[in-house]
Design a protein around this motif. Structure first.
Motif, PDB file in Angstrom:
ATOM      1  N   LEU A   6      -3.107 -42.437 -16.768  1.00 46.87           N
ATOM      2  CA  LEU A   6      -3.477 -42.644 -18.171  1.00 46.87           C
ATOM      3  C   LEU A   6      -2.657 -43.765 -18.811  1.00 46.87           C
ATOM      4  CD1 LEU A   6      -4.953 -41.655 -20.757  1.00 46.87           C
ATOM      5  CD2 LEU A   6      -3.084 -40.011 -21.041  1.00 46.87           C
ATOM      6  N   PHE A   7      -1.347 -43.756 -18.606  1.00 41.67           N
ATOM      7  CA  PHE A   7      -0.512 -44.739 -19.306  1.00 41.67           C
ATOM      8  C   PHE A   7      -0.622 -46.131 -18.674  1.00 41.67           C
ATOM      9  CE2 PHE A   7       2.635 -41.622 -21.571  1.00 41.67           C
ATOM     10  CZ  PHE A   7       1.581 -41.139 -22.333  1.00 41.67           C
ATOM     11  N   ILE A  10      -3.668 -47.324 -20.477  1.00 42.17           N
ATOM     12  CA  ILE A  10      -3.355 -47.659 -21.877  1.00 42.17           C
ATOM     13  C   ILE A  10      -2.618 -49.004 -21.939  1.00 42.17           C
ATOM     14  CG2 ILE A  10      -1.856 -46.996 -23.823  1.00 42.17           C
ATOM     15  CD1 ILE A  10      -2.839 -44.119 -23.469  1.00 42.17           C
ATOM     16  N   PHE A  29       3.309 -47.613 -28.113  1.00 42.33           N
ATOM     17  CA  PHE A  29       2.124 -47.150 -28.851  1.00 42.33           C
ATOM     18  C   PHE A  29       2.401 -45.793 -29.474  1.00 42.33           C
ATOM     19  CE2 PHE A  29       0.612 -44.172 -25.476  1.00 42.33           C
ATOM     20  CZ  PHE A  29       1.424 -44.594 -24.431  1.00 42.33           C
ATOM     21  N   ARG A  30       1.644 -45.473 -30.528  1.00 37.10           N
ATOM     22  CA  ARG A  30       1.831 -44.194 -31.216  1.00 37.10           C
ATOM     23  C   ARG A  30       1.330 -43.047 -30.347  1.00 37.10           C
ATOM     24  NH1 ARG A  30       3.259 -45.562 -36.321  1.00 37.10           N
ATOM     25  NH2 ARG A  30       2.257 -47.446 -37.135  1.00 37.10           N
ATOM     26  N   ASP A  31       2.060 -41.941 -30.412  1.00 35.77           N
ATOM     27  CA  ASP A  31       1.622 -40.738 -29.703  1.00 35.77           C
ATOM     28  C   ASP A  31       0.349 -40.215 -30.375  1.00 35.77           C
ATOM     29  OD1 ASP A  31       3.278 -38.543 -27.715  1.00 35.77           O
ATOM     30  OD2 ASP A  31       1.543 -37.802 -28.853  1.00 35.77           O
ATOM     31  N   ILE A  32      -0.597 -39.775 -29.576  1.00 36.66           N
ATOM     32  CA  ILE A  32      -1.880 -39.294 -30.101  1.00 36.66           C
ATOM     33  C   ILE A  32      -1.729 -37.968 -30.847  1.00 36.66           C
ATOM     34  CG2 ILE A  32      -2.703 -37.902 -28.137  1.00 36.66           C
ATOM     35  CD1 ILE A  32      -5.365 -39.496 -28.342  1.00 36.66           C
ATOM     36  N   HIS A  39       6.331 -41.085 -34.481  1.00 35.47           N
ATOM     37  CA  HIS A  39       6.423 -40.619 -33.086  1.00 35.47           C
ATOM     38  C   HIS A  39       5.657 -41.612 -32.228  1.00 35.47           C
ATOM     39  CE1 HIS A  39       5.504 -37.233 -29.893  1.00 35.47           C
ATOM     40  NE2 HIS A  39       6.220 -38.237 -29.400  1.00 35.47           N
ATOM     41  N   LEU A  41       5.706 -43.896 -28.231  1.00 35.89           N
ATOM     42  CA  LEU A  41       6.111 -43.869 -26.826  1.00 35.89           C
ATOM     43  C   LEU A  41       6.398 -45.292 -26.361  1.00 35.89           C
ATOM     44  CD1 LEU A  41       3.277 -41.472 -25.558  1.00 35.89           C
ATOM     45  CD2 LEU A  41       5.635 -40.838 -26.156  1.00 35.89           C
ATOM     46  N   ASN A  86      11.141 -36.641 -20.882  1.00 27.93           N
ATOM     47  CA  ASN A  86      10.912 -35.395 -20.156  1.00 27.93           C
ATOM     48  C   ASN A  86      10.768 -35.737 -18.679  1.00 27.93           C
ATOM     49  OD1 ASN A  86      10.879 -33.706 -22.442  1.00 27.93           O
ATOM     50  ND2 ASN A  86       8.746 -34.271 -22.879  1.00 27.93           N
ATOM     51  N   GLY A  92       8.660 -30.273 -19.704  1.00 32.41           N
ATOM     52  CA  GLY A  92       7.597 -30.605 -20.655  1.00 32.41           C
ATOM     53  C   GLY A  92       6.863 -31.886 -20.339  1.00 32.41           C
ATOM     54  N   GLN A  93       7.128 -32.484 -19.182  1.00 29.79           N
ATOM     55  CA  GLN A  93       6.402 -33.721 -18.848  1.00 29.79           C
ATOM     56  C   GLN A  93       4.962 -33.401 -18.490  1.00 29.79           C
ATOM     57  OE1 GLN A  93       8.098 -36.095 -15.641  1.00 29.79           O
ATOM     58  NE2 GLN A  93       6.783 -37.851 -16.127  1.00 29.79           N
ATOM     59  N   VAL A  95       2.552 -36.287 -18.642  1.00 30.92           N
ATOM     60  CA  VAL A  95       2.006 -37.555 -18.140  1.00 30.92           C
ATOM     61  C   VAL A  95       3.049 -38.144 -17.195  1.00 30.92           C
ATOM     62  CG1 VAL A  95       1.175 -39.864 -18.734  1.00 30.92           C
ATOM     63  CG2 VAL A  95       0.670 -37.934 -20.264  1.00 30.92           C
ATOM     64  N   HIS A  99       8.021 -42.345 -19.779  1.00 22.62           N
ATOM     65  CA  HIS A  99       7.885 -42.737 -21.187  1.00 22.62           C
ATOM     66  C   HIS A  99       9.054 -42.218 -21.995  1.00 22.62           C
ATOM     67  CE1 HIS A  99       5.613 -39.072 -20.298  1.00 22.62           C
ATOM     68  NE2 HIS A  99       6.021 -38.607 -21.468  1.00 22.62           N
ATOM     69  N   HIS A 101      10.030 -41.026 -25.585  1.00 22.36           N
ATOM     70  CA  HIS A 101       9.526 -40.624 -26.911  1.00 22.36           C
ATOM     71  C   HIS A 101      10.564 -41.054 -27.946  1.00 22.36           C
ATOM     72  CE1 HIS A 101       6.514 -37.380 -25.761  1.00 22.36           C
ATOM     73  NE2 HIS A 101       7.245 -37.353 -24.659  1.00 22.36           N
TER      74      HIS A 101
HETATM   75  P1  5GP Z   1       5.161 -35.731 -22.129  1.00 25.30           P
HETATM   76  O1  5GP Z   1       4.730 -34.340 -22.517  1.00 25.30           O
HETATM   77  O2  5GP Z   1       4.646 -36.102 -20.754  1.00 25.30           O
HETATM   78  O3  5GP Z   1       6.636 -35.999 -22.294  1.00 25.30           O
HETATM   79  O4  5GP Z   1       4.494 -36.694 -23.182  1.00 25.30           O
HETATM   80  C1  5GP Z   1       3.207 -37.174 -23.081  1.00 25.30           C
HETATM   81  C2  5GP Z   1       2.791 -37.576 -24.479  1.00 25.30           C
HETATM   82  O5  5GP Z   1       1.653 -38.386 -24.376  1.00 25.30           O
HETATM   83  C3  5GP Z   1       2.439 -36.386 -25.376  1.00 25.30           C
HETATM   84  O6  5GP Z   1       3.285 -36.384 -26.515  1.00 25.30           O
HETATM   85  C4  5GP Z   1       0.986 -36.635 -25.721  1.00 25.30           C
HETATM   86  O7  5GP Z   1       0.661 -36.301 -27.058  1.00 25.30           O
HETATM   87  C5  5GP Z   1       0.799 -38.125 -25.458  1.00 25.30           C
HETATM   88  N1  5GP Z   1      -0.526 -38.486 -25.043  1.00 25.30           N
HETATM   89  C6  5GP Z   1      -1.301 -37.843 -24.104  1.00 25.30           C
HETATM   90  N2  5GP Z   1      -2.481 -38.478 -23.957  1.00 25.30           N
HETATM   91  C7  5GP Z   1      -2.447 -39.544 -24.814  1.00 25.30           C
HETATM   92  C8  5GP Z   1      -3.387 -40.579 -25.115  1.00 25.30           C
HETATM   93  O8  5GP Z   1      -4.492 -40.657 -24.568  1.00 25.30           O
HETATM   94  N3  5GP Z   1      -3.021 -41.492 -26.055  1.00 25.30           N
HETATM   95  C9  5GP Z   1      -1.796 -41.452 -26.673  1.00 25.30           C
HETATM   96  N4  5GP Z   1      -1.539 -42.407 -27.596  1.00 25.30           N
HETATM   97  N5  5GP Z   1      -0.890 -40.487 -26.418  1.00 25.30           N
HETATM   98  C10 5GP Z   1      -1.211 -39.555 -25.496  1.00 25.30           C
END
Ligand code: 5GP
Ligand code: ZN
Length: 113
Positions: A6-7, A10, A29-32, A39, A41, A86, A92-93, A95, A99, A101
């Motif tokens: 995914l990343f 992106i 980019f902003r977290d979704i 917030h 990433l 993470n 809590g990871q 993705v 990244h 946060h």
């Molecule tokens: P993790 O939980 O792996 O540390 O963080 C992954 C982060 O990616 C989460 O905070 C989640 O909201 C964010 N995220 C997941 N999918 C997307 C997406 O498609 N776009 C964006 N901008 N953030 C995403």
């Protein structure tokens, strides 16, 4: 690039995001699903699955991510913020492309849950 990451998608613009910064190595980019008023990433464009996959040659890149993150935080109006990486599902990871946060704009509690 790792297929179906995914990343990676992106950072290549193949999936839209609210981009805050980009250079040849780093994408921000902003977290979704923001967990604070600010917030976002910070990711390397290079695919690295997480902190435990970092190699010695990535040290400078991680340092740059912190400096870029700090600049973006300032631009977003936050001088005080929390930084989280993470590593692994239990932490809590969700993705598996490394990244950083950055959260700001509200009081934080400690320890994190
Ligand atoms: P993790 O939980 O792996 O540390 O963080 C992954 C982060 O990616 C989460 O905070 C989640 O909201 C964010 N995220 C997941 N999918 C997307 C997406 O498609 N776009 C964006 N901008 N953030 C995403
Ligand atoms: Zn990736």
């Amino acid at each position: 690039m790792s297929d179906n990451c995914l990343f990676c998608k992106i950072s290549k613009g193949e999936i839209p995001s609210d981009k805050l910064y980009e250079d040849d190595e780093i994408f921000v980019f902003r977290d979704i699903a923001p967990q604070a008023p600010v917030h976002f990433l910070v990711i390397p464009k290079k695919h690295i699955s997480g902190p435990s996959a970092l190699a010695p040659q990535d040290e400078q890149l991680i340092g740059r991510m912190m400096r870029v993150g700090n600049e973006v935080a300032k631009r977003e109006g936050v001088e005080q913020y929390r930084v989280v990486f993470n590593n692994g599902e239990q932490a809590g990871q969700t993705v598996f492309h490394i990244h950083m946060h950055i959260f700001g704009g509200r009081s934080m509690t400690w320890p994190p849950g």
